[in-house]
Design an enzyme around this catalytic site. Structure first.
Site, PDB file in Angstrom:
ATOM      1  CG  HIS A 141      -0.120   0.005   2.525  1.00 55.24           C
ATOM      2  ND1 HIS A 141       0.432   1.140   3.065  1.00 55.24           N
ATOM      3  CD2 HIS A 141       0.218  -1.005   3.352  1.00 55.24           C
ATOM      4  CE1 HIS A 141       1.072   0.846   4.172  1.00 55.24           C
ATOM      5  NE2 HIS A 141       0.968  -0.460   4.378  1.00 55.24           N
ATOM      6  CD  GLU A 146       1.897  -5.566   8.097  1.00 60.08           C
ATOM      7  OE1 GLU A 146       2.050  -6.775   7.808  1.00 60.08           O
ATOM      8  OE2 GLU A 146       2.697  -4.668   7.749  1.00 60.08           O
TER       9      GLU A 146
END
Length: 195
Positions: free
Chosen positions: A13, A86
């Site tokens: 990202h 994550e």
């Protein structure tokens, strides 16, 4: 542990304010900052020449935002899968990465996996769930080039298992994990899909 059957794409990202501040972000659900939005747009340009068929994002907003920007440019919808979320850094969430490394006399980022707290996610679990997610989606989308929009720790855990080491990962930069015979390599995708 399930392993991918063929090559696939990964994209970290774009940056958030916590990334810029050098803090463990993990499951804290921060939005992209203006730099992160620009990085996502640049990633979309890099992927313009790649025949992406499916985009899958982590459920965290920074990954979803990045994936939606890429998806809009490539005219593709974005699916969400928690298998590539994550790492949960537990009590390290929000802490300074640099200060943590100094405190534990660590000299390389990959050494952080040796001091992950017990209240977070075990490092081996990160790679197992991420690789399982990739393998499952490859089976579901036979023949499609899949782009996984996720996070640095997830990509490093994948690289450690498939390639044997960490690699230099950057925000908003697409990489191809390429199966070559019995082994794997990871390559950055350049402008307009060139490697």
């Amino acid at each position: 542990m399930a392993l991918p059957s063929r090559s696939f794409l990964c994209l970290r990202h774009g940056t958030t304010d916590w990334n810029r501040q050098g803090r463990f972000q993990g499951r804290t659900d921060n939005l992209l900052n203006t730099d992160g939005i620009a990085q996502a747009r640049a990633a979309a340009s890099r992927l313009a020449g790649v025949p992406v068929g499916v985009i899958v994002a982590s459920p965290l907003r920074r990954a979803v935002q990045t994936a939606e920007i890429v998806g809009a440019a490539l005219s593709l919808p974005v699916a969400i899968d928690a298998g590539i979320i994550e790492c949960d850094f537990g009590s390290l969430e929000g802490q300074s990465i640099r200060d943590t490394m100094r405190k534990h006399a660590l000299t390389a980022l990959e050494q952080l996996v040796s001091i992950l707290p017990a209240d977070g996610e075990p490092w081996a679990a990160v790679s197992a769930r991420a690789l399982g997610c990739i393998a499952t989606l490859q089976n579901r989308h036979q023949g499609a080039e899949i782009l996984f929009v996720c996070h640095d720790a997830v990509m490093q855990a994948i690289a450690q298992v498939l390639c044997g080491s960490f690699f230099e990962n950057r925000y908003g930069t697409p990489f191809r994990f390429a199966r070559e015979g019995d082994g794997w390599t990871v390559h950055e995708i350049g402008q307009f899909g060139q490697m």
